[in-house]
Design a protein around this motif. Sequence first.
Motif, PDB file in Angstrom:
ATOM      1  N   ARG A   9      -0.891  -6.036 -11.081  1.00 13.53           N
ATOM      2  CA  ARG A   9      -1.005  -5.408  -9.958  1.00 13.53           C
ATOM      3  C   ARG A   9       0.200  -4.180 -10.075  1.00 13.53           C
ATOM      4  N   GLY A  48      -1.662  -1.911  -7.743  1.00 14.02           N
ATOM      5  CA  GLY A  48      -0.807  -2.272  -6.083  1.00 14.02           C
ATOM      6  C   GLY A  48      -2.113  -2.912  -5.755  1.00 14.02           C
ATOM      7  N   ILE A  49      -1.515  -3.502  -4.352  1.00  8.03           N
ATOM      8  CA  ILE A  49      -2.205  -4.911  -3.820  1.00  8.03           C
ATOM      9  C   ILE A  49      -2.990  -4.212  -3.005  1.00  8.03           C
ATOM     10  N   ASP A  50      -2.827  -2.629  -2.214  1.00 10.49           N
ATOM     11  CA  ASP A  50      -4.156  -2.522  -1.460  1.00 10.49           C
ATOM     12  C   ASP A  50      -5.326  -2.150  -1.756  1.00 10.49           C
ATOM     13  N   ARG A  51      -6.600  -2.273  -1.264  1.00  8.74           N
ATOM     14  CA  ARG A  51      -8.081  -2.449  -1.318  1.00  8.74           C
ATOM     15  C   ARG A  51      -8.076  -0.969  -1.265  1.00  8.74           C
TER      16      ARG A  51
END
Lengths: 221, 221
Positions: A208, A212-215
């Motif tokens: 991550r 990153g964590i966003d879709r």
Amino acid sequence: MARSPRAARKPSRPYHHGNLRRALLDEALATIGSDGVEGLTLREIGARVGVSRSALYRHFADKRALLAAVATEGFRTLRRELVAAWEAGGRGRAGFDAMGVAYVRFSVASPAHYRVMFGGFIDAKAGDADLDTEAAGAFQALVDALAALQRDGLVRGDDTLTMARFVWANVHGVAMLGIDGQLRQPGDGCGPGRAADVDALLRYAIERLHTGIDRDAARRS
Amino acid sequence: MARSPRAARKPSRPYHHGNLRRALLDEALATIGSDGVEGLTLREIGARVGVSRSALYRHFADKRALLAAVATEGFRTLRRELVAAWEAGGRGRAGFDAMGVAYVRFSVASPAHYRVMFGGFIDAKAGDADLDTEAAGAFQALVDALAALQRDGLVRGDDTLTMARFVWANVHGVAMLGIDGQLRQPGDGCGPGRAADVDALLRYAIERLHTGIDRDAARRS
DNA sequence: ACCTGAACACCGTTCAAGT
DNA sequence: ACCTGAACACCGTTCAAGT
């Protein structure tokens, strides 16, 4: 280990001990490793080395100075292991990820030592020159690796220092949660989080960290 | 600093203190805030409250139990502030980011208190029920928020617990580096890192937490 | 220059005794 | 039940004195 720069000047034996500073430091490291920082007393360090309890003050200003020396050694070891992982990993993205693993591995292997380095036992005001140098050196290993990834176009072109701090905060956070027992599962019983828990979180964190964590649909830039 | 909310209980000295446990806890919190954990002694806490040094043992098993109570209060406050930030931010992505800000704000505002909560002063083996409950509650606030973002399709559908741990490690890492003075710039002088340094890192961390550090061209999945 | 021994001012904790 | 007072076993640190 014997990297003493000017210890060759020492005659055979002043009186009792050849290199008392080194012996005290080693004993402090061993005690911290087995009993934690709370269990470290200057009197027992002296006793274990076979020296009076006040002999220590000839080599360290006070207890905090001894702890600062312990922390300094920790940063030196950490830097070595980070650089080794970076190089063994091929100085690319794999090497970068290996540094993260090496970092957390160090903290999990020597939690008490790690805590001396980051637990606020030595205040920043003291300004120990060796400590500052070694701490900066360990951080620089990360900065250098990140700069190399930037040169290869593998990571963003953000300010390298800020970026390195972010990465550091990541591994530091994983390490602290791991050694603090915050990752215990209901079924883990007592003691600190199992190494498996830390490893799982670390693996996920490295993924991550990159993406990153966003879709993907929710990405802004 | 006289922030006593209901400390109207200070007059002469009746043999039985009104609510000694609460008074000792408040005094411990104040002392930790001003002198740090190292500066906290049970004797002075008792003296300041106006009570014998052994009176404390009627309400706390030992010093560690007092520190555990201090940590418990810290987690309760932290949870309240996280939830408040989440709700004030509209329970969406803005609210999520506001939780990160609130988290770091708490740690910077009360570094010593924060250190009691995470510095390994209370070992996990002790198993203080209240402490475990409050710590789990604060973490749950983060898990709940993340689950809401997942429901709205704003973040990945990864395992929520692992994801929450990753986010926690992020803010925890930023907080620790901030209060540990590791963010000092060469020109900062002494003391812990300026709030501006922590804020800058935090803003960057929140951005990258969402999108990662890789260049878009280098993304894998 | 390096170390010892005794001393000082602290500390957490215990416990019989008071209220 | 709640608190006191004295006591115990520790601790970091200092300092005159030894070698």
